[in-house]
Design an enzyme around this catalytic site. Sequence first.
Site, short mmCIF file in Angstrom:
data_model
loop_
_atom_site.label_atom_id
_atom_site.label_comp_id
_atom_site.label_asym_id
_atom_site.label_seq_id
_atom_site.Cartn_x
_atom_site.Cartn_y
_atom_site.Cartn_z
N HIS A 94 0.81 -1.22 0.00
CA HIS A 94 0.00 0.00 0.00
C HIS A 94 0.84 1.27 0.00
O HIS A 94 0.35 2.35 0.31
CB HIS A 94 -1.01 -0.02 1.16
CG HIS A 94 -2.23 -0.80 0.79
ND1 HIS A 94 -2.16 -2.09 0.32
CD2 HIS A 94 -3.54 -0.48 0.76
CE1 HIS A 94 -3.37 -2.52 0.04
NE2 HIS A 94 -4.23 -1.56 0.30
N ASP A 155 -6.37 5.00 9.62
CA ASP A 155 -7.77 5.17 9.19
C ASP A 155 -8.26 3.92 8.46
O ASP A 155 -9.40 3.53 8.56
CB ASP A 155 -7.91 6.35 8.22
CG ASP A 155 -7.62 7.65 8.91
OD1 ASP A 155 -7.70 7.71 10.15
OD2 ASP A 155 -7.32 8.64 8.20
N GLU A 265 -10.12 14.11 14.19
CA GLU A 265 -9.48 14.36 12.90
C GLU A 265 -10.11 15.59 12.27
O GLU A 265 -11.18 16.03 12.71
CB GLU A 265 -9.63 13.16 11.95
CG GLU A 265 -8.71 12.01 12.29
CD GLU A 265 -8.52 11.01 11.15
OE1 GLU A 265 -9.10 11.19 10.07
OE2 GLU A 265 -7.78 10.03 11.36
P1 FAD Z 1 4.17 -1.88 2.12
O1 FAD Z 1 3.71 -0.82 1.23
O2 FAD Z 1 4.13 -3.25 1.60
O3 FAD Z 1 5.65 -1.54 2.64
C1 FAD Z 1 5.99 -0.25 3.09
C2 FAD Z 1 7.47 -0.19 3.49
O4 FAD Z 1 7.67 -0.95 4.67
C3 FAD Z 1 8.40 -0.76 2.44
O5 FAD Z 1 9.62 -0.08 2.48
C4 FAD Z 1 8.57 -2.19 2.89
O6 FAD Z 1 9.79 -2.75 2.44
C5 FAD Z 1 8.54 -2.04 4.39
N1 FAD Z 1 7.96 -3.19 5.07
C6 FAD Z 1 6.81 -3.85 4.78
N2 FAD Z 1 6.62 -4.83 5.67
C7 FAD Z 1 7.66 -4.78 6.53
C8 FAD Z 1 8.04 -5.53 7.65
N3 FAD Z 1 7.31 -6.56 8.10
N4 FAD Z 1 9.18 -5.20 8.29
C9 FAD Z 1 9.93 -4.16 7.87
N5 FAD Z 1 9.65 -3.44 6.80
C10 FAD Z 1 8.51 -3.74 6.14
N6 FAD Z 1 -0.88 5.42 7.05
C11 FAD Z 1 -1.15 5.96 8.25
O7 FAD Z 1 -0.26 6.20 9.06
N7 FAD Z 1 -2.43 6.27 8.59
C12 FAD Z 1 -3.49 6.00 7.78
O8 FAD Z 1 -4.61 6.29 8.13
C13 FAD Z 1 -3.23 5.40 6.52
N8 FAD Z 1 -4.23 5.09 5.68
C14 FAD Z 1 -3.95 4.52 4.48
C15 FAD Z 1 -5.01 4.19 3.62
C16 FAD Z 1 -4.76 3.59 2.41
C17 FAD Z 1 -5.92 3.24 1.51
C18 FAD Z 1 -3.42 3.37 2.00
C19 FAD Z 1 -3.14 2.81 0.66
C20 FAD Z 1 -2.36 3.71 2.82
C21 FAD Z 1 -2.62 4.27 4.09
N9 FAD Z 1 -1.59 4.60 4.97
C22 FAD Z 1 -1.88 5.14 6.19
C23 FAD Z 1 -0.19 4.40 4.60
C24 FAD Z 1 0.34 3.07 5.10
O9 FAD Z 1 0.54 3.10 6.49
C25 FAD Z 1 1.70 2.76 4.46
O10 FAD Z 1 1.58 2.81 3.07
C26 FAD Z 1 2.21 1.40 4.89
O11 FAD Z 1 3.52 1.25 4.45
C27 FAD Z 1 1.35 0.37 4.24
O12 FAD Z 1 1.59 -0.89 4.78
P2 FAD Z 1 1.86 -2.11 3.83
O13 FAD Z 1 1.68 -3.26 4.71
O14 FAD Z 1 1.02 -2.11 2.62
O15 FAD Z 1 3.38 -1.81 3.50
#
Ligand code: FAD
Length: 513
Positions: A94, A155, A265
């Site tokens: 994400h 969120d 918020e």
């Molecule tokens: P990824 O996108 O898969 O990874 C993000 C980063 O973390 C990469 O560098 C990856 O290599 C690293 N990573 C992934 N997993 C691990 C792990 N287990 N250990 C170490 N590193 C790792 N953020 C907020 O703070 N508040 C919100 O309300 C919020 N809402 C969102 C809503 C949507 C619809 C989206 C798309 C994003 C939102 N985000 C929000 C952002 C979100 O927190 C970040 O994009 C987060 O990185 C997404 O988690 P993911 O599991 O998809 O990580």
Amino acid sequence: MLACLVERFVAENDTDSILEPEKSEDSILKDLDIEGSIDYGLTTTDIASKDFGGIYAVKPLAFIRPAGADDIARVIRSALQSPTITVAARGNGHSINGQAMADHGLVIDMKSMGHNNRIDVNVASMYVDVGGRVLWTDVLKRCLGYGLAPKSWTDYLDLTVGGTLSNAGVSGQAFRFGPQTSTVMELEVVTGIGVKTVCSNSQNSELFFSVLGGLGQFGIITRARIMLQHAPDMVRWIRVVYSEFDEFTRDAELLIMSESFNYVEGFVIVNSDDPVTGWPSVPLASNQSFDPTHLPKKTGPVLYFLELALHYNKHDDSSTVNTLVEKFLRRLTFVEQLRFEIDSTYMDFLLRVNHAEQAARGSGIWDTPHPWLNMFVSKRDIAAFNRVVFQNIIKGGVNGPLLTYPLLRSKWDSRSSVVLPQSDIFYLVALLRFTHAHPKESEIKQMVAQNNEIVQTCIKNGFDFKLYLPHYESTVEWKKHFGDQWIRFVERKSQFDPKAVLAPGQKIFTRND
Ligand code: FAD
């Protein structure tokens, strides 16, 4: 110094066979012996090459589905035997700007990690142990079965625990409890030298604080212990509208200082009848409507609303809840007739964006590109930011939610790797852009260009700000982003991932030999 740090870490940990002689990429891939599975021959349309942002697409060497943390350690140790191979953990993908990708590297599919889907609630000690791959949605559902819940959320909950803890994890509870990174008691991490290590405030604390908000640079989180609190059954969910930014921010700051509501918020909307970005986006139920005749005669191009929630339980007397809400709202200066509220279960409230996702999927805009921009702006500069950005550059909206709300620096642990603006109060600003179902490339480029314009405007005006979920292309820019924390960040990298194997998609460090 680098060599000393590596030697010390190796000596302190059981790291047989970490530093093996160099091998070619082909032989590393051929010899990769893991319990899980490996996909080769990927294209840029495979999931490992994509993310929610939809702006970047890079092809990895392989997509790895590990069985558990030991497989991840094996993968990292194998990658270390080549001078070029990198390793990226992909949570739920994400990210916006390719942060979880690995150009010509190994992408680890955290979500498929068979042994890592545990969610163990410890009721007596009020914590939950969760695998790093687990989605917050599942943590919520499991904990609610015990009448408990984590304190701090995002969120949207279909994000992995490891992914949000690598950034911060913020929502309307963060003013009380800090970001999600402030609610972690312990982590299990596989470091950049392929060592599985348990860390906490008191055990391997440097690794613990490095990893929290560490953008995946120091280790892959395979388990996290998260603090819990008693969960309410219900929330009173309220939105109140403002035409003046100074009144909106004064009330928002009053609310976060007084800790009256459980969630605070704020949003910016376009002062028009646009169904996505304007007045109709405010009401909380289909039987409510926004009557613009209640607005003052003179209004600007945008309006603001605060979104608030008060927790309560089913057996609470509704008049007590009403009295409390009236008491808290009495001190605020919103437009009196523009107040909307509903009662919701706690679970539905926390899953509100997951519900919106269904609608967006239905209309085909969930899978199109999302050039989002997230930043933290100091209280000192938020009024000027409102004038130059909200009321000017994006006065027509961003075709999606536009968030801005205050947070308290005191709730963030300065030992974590996150960097913040200087002031005690700073505002999250989030431009959550959506497109229509079939956007042209030029439309996406225009949105990215507008994001850049906003960042450049902040720099030109000398605003005190930091990007959240940051994205930069050069070390020089990263150095500026981290400011006086850069040296600490580099030292942590030297200690825990000296060959810069991990999270290459962040483009902070270059893989070295
Ligand atoms: P990824 O996108 O898969 O990874 C993000 C980063 O973390 C990469 O560098 C990856 O290599 C690293 N990573 C992934 N997993 C691990 C792990 N287990 N250990 C170490 N590193 C790792 N953020 C907020 O703070 N508040 C919100 O309300 C919020 N809402 C969102 C809503 C949507 C619809 C989206 C798309 C994003 C939102 N985000 C929000 C952002 C979100 O927190 C970040 O994009 C987060 O990185 C997404 O988690 P993911 O599991 O998809 O990580």
